[in-house]
Design a protein around this motif. Structure first.
Motif, PDB file in Angstrom:
ATOM      1  N   TYR A 196      13.626   6.849  -3.536  1.00 19.61           N
ATOM      2  CA  TYR A 196      14.505   5.712  -3.288  1.00 19.61           C
ATOM      3  C   TYR A 196      13.864   4.814  -2.227  1.00 19.61           C
ATOM      4  O   TYR A 196      13.573   5.270  -1.117  1.00 19.61           O
ATOM      5  CB  TYR A 196      15.860   6.244  -2.813  1.00 19.61           C
ATOM      6  N   PRO A 197      13.618   3.539  -2.545  1.00 28.96           N
ATOM      7  CA  PRO A 197      12.934   2.660  -1.598  1.00 28.96           C
ATOM      8  C   PRO A 197      13.615   2.532  -0.237  1.00 28.96           C
ATOM      9  O   PRO A 197      12.958   2.266   0.757  1.00 28.96           O
ATOM     10  CB  PRO A 197      12.902   1.303  -2.310  1.00 28.96           C
TER      11      PRO A 197
ATOM     12  N   GLU B  74       0.821  -1.225   0.000  1.00 26.20           N
ATOM     13  CA  GLU B  74       0.000   0.000   0.000  1.00 26.20           C
ATOM     14  C   GLU B  74       0.850   1.269   0.000  1.00 26.20           C
ATOM     15  O   GLU B  74       0.365   2.342  -0.334  1.00 26.20           O
ATOM     16  CB  GLU B  74      -0.994   0.020   1.170  1.00 26.20           C
ATOM     17  N   ASN B  75       2.115   1.134   0.355  1.00 31.44           N
ATOM     18  CA  ASN B  75       3.021   2.284   0.374  1.00 31.44           C
ATOM     19  C   ASN B  75       3.955   2.319  -0.836  1.00 31.44           C
ATOM     20  O   ASN B  75       4.848   3.170  -0.909  1.00 31.44           O
ATOM     21  CB  ASN B  75       3.855   2.280   1.662  1.00 31.44           C
TER      22      ASN B  75
ATOM     23  N   TRP C  56       6.807   8.690   0.001  1.00 27.18           N
ATOM     24  CA  TRP C  56       5.356   8.778   0.096  1.00 27.18           C
ATOM     25  C   TRP C  56       4.846   7.509   0.770  1.00 27.18           C
ATOM     26  O   TRP C  56       5.380   6.413   0.551  1.00 27.18           O
ATOM     27  CB  TRP C  56       4.740   8.892  -1.304  1.00 27.18           C
ATOM     28  N   THR C  57       3.815   7.654   1.607  1.00 28.71           N
ATOM     29  CA  THR C  57       3.113   6.494   2.166  1.00 28.71           C
ATOM     30  C   THR C  57       1.613   6.721   1.991  1.00 28.71           C
ATOM     31  O   THR C  57       1.162   7.859   1.823  1.00 28.71           O
ATOM     32  CB  THR C  57       3.419   6.261   3.658  1.00 28.71           C
TER      33      THR C  57
ATOM     34  N   ASN D 149       0.743  15.102  -6.619  1.00 25.30           N
ATOM     35  CA  ASN D 149       1.634  16.272  -6.672  1.00 25.30           C
ATOM     36  C   ASN D 149       3.081  15.844  -6.906  1.00 25.30           C
ATOM     37  O   ASN D 149       3.813  16.499  -7.654  1.00 25.30           O
ATOM     38  CB  ASN D 149       1.522  17.096  -5.392  1.00 25.30           C
ATOM     39  N   LEU D 150       3.487  14.751  -6.277  1.00 25.39           N
ATOM     40  CA  LEU D 150       4.830  14.217  -6.474  1.00 25.39           C
ATOM     41  C   LEU D 150       5.029  13.775  -7.926  1.00 25.39           C
ATOM     42  O   LEU D 150       6.068  14.045  -8.535  1.00 25.39           O
ATOM     43  CB  LEU D 150       5.058  13.053  -5.507  1.00 25.39           C
ATOM     44  N   VAL D 151       4.010  13.134  -8.492  1.00 33.47           N
ATOM     45  CA  VAL D 151       4.065  12.706  -9.894  1.00 33.47           C
ATOM     46  C   VAL D 151       4.162  13.936 -10.801  1.00 33.47           C
ATOM     47  O   VAL D 151       4.982  13.977 -11.720  1.00 33.47           O
ATOM     48  CB  VAL D 151       2.838  11.845 -10.263  1.00 33.47           C
ATOM     49  N   ARG D 152       3.333  14.941 -10.551  1.00 35.85           N
ATOM     50  CA  ARG D 152       3.377  16.179 -11.356  1.00 35.85           C
ATOM     51  C   ARG D 152       4.770  16.806 -11.305  1.00 35.85           C
ATOM     52  O   ARG D 152       5.335  17.182 -12.330  1.00 35.85           O
ATOM     53  CB  ARG D 152       2.332  17.177 -10.866  1.00 35.85           C
TER      54      ARG D 152
END
Length: 187
Positions: free
Chosen positions: A129-130, A103-104, A138-139, A149-152
């Motif tokens: 970075y995992p 889920e994360n 992000w979680t 927003n991170l993707v954008r």
């Protein structure tokens, strides 16, 4: 990903686990409370541009649940056209999650085929970075809006990198980490 299941019993099937009272437990993506917490702010911000789809697919020789959010197109600074985005969560991901709870560590597809120094082998953007500290990743507890927003931002960084030379010394505006599996884990 698979087709949307016609049967609510399939979509809301259990993970096979049982709670303390012996009742079946839904996999996280089929839990309405989990979905509501995840998507609440994103739905407010993006409304009809964001839609949810879920179903059952086959992974590792067994049926497994998936949940996807499709955005019609994020507005990326510097780009004339919007960029469609899919965020997919899997009960049993068909990709390595590097020890992070599924889920994360959803899979994101956006602008597939774009040249970038930060893409996975399946063209998913490599957003973090995992092995970074959880505060730097992000979680699901953050919600879908911060992920979009991170993707954008990532798509903007890619665009800027290509404009400034790309593979010939293009400038990456975001943070960067080493690629690959750390030596400690590889041995």
């Amino acid at each position: 990903m698979g087709t949307v299941s016609e049967s609510a019993a399939d979509v809301f099937r259990t993970s096979g686990d049982r709670d303390g009272a012996g009742r079946p437990v839904l996999w996280y993506g089929a839990q309405p409370a989990w979905q509501i917490d995840l998507e609440r702010d994103a739905q407010r911000a993006h409304g009809l541009h964001l839609r949810r789809e879920q179903g059952i697919g086959v992974s590792w020789r067994r049926s497994t649940g998936w949940l996807a959010y499709h955005h019609d197109g994020l507005n990326v600074p510097g780009r004339r056209d919007t960029v469609p985005v899919t965020v997919a969560f899997f009960e049993d991901p068909p990709y390595d999650t590097y020890g992070i709870a599924p889920e994360n560590y959803p899979r994101i597809w956006a602008d597939c085929g774009a040249v970038s120094p930060h893409r996975m082998s399946d063209q998913a953007p490599c957003l973090y970075y995992p092995w970074s500290a959880v505060e730097q990743r992000w979680t699901a507890a953050d919600g879908l809006l911060p992920l979009l927003n991170l993707v954008r931002d990532h798509l903007y960084f890619e665009h800027y990198w290509r404009l400034t030379g790309g593979q010939r010394r293009g400038q990456w505006l975001g943070g960067e980490a080493a690629h690959g599996v750390p030596d400690v884990m590889a041995s």
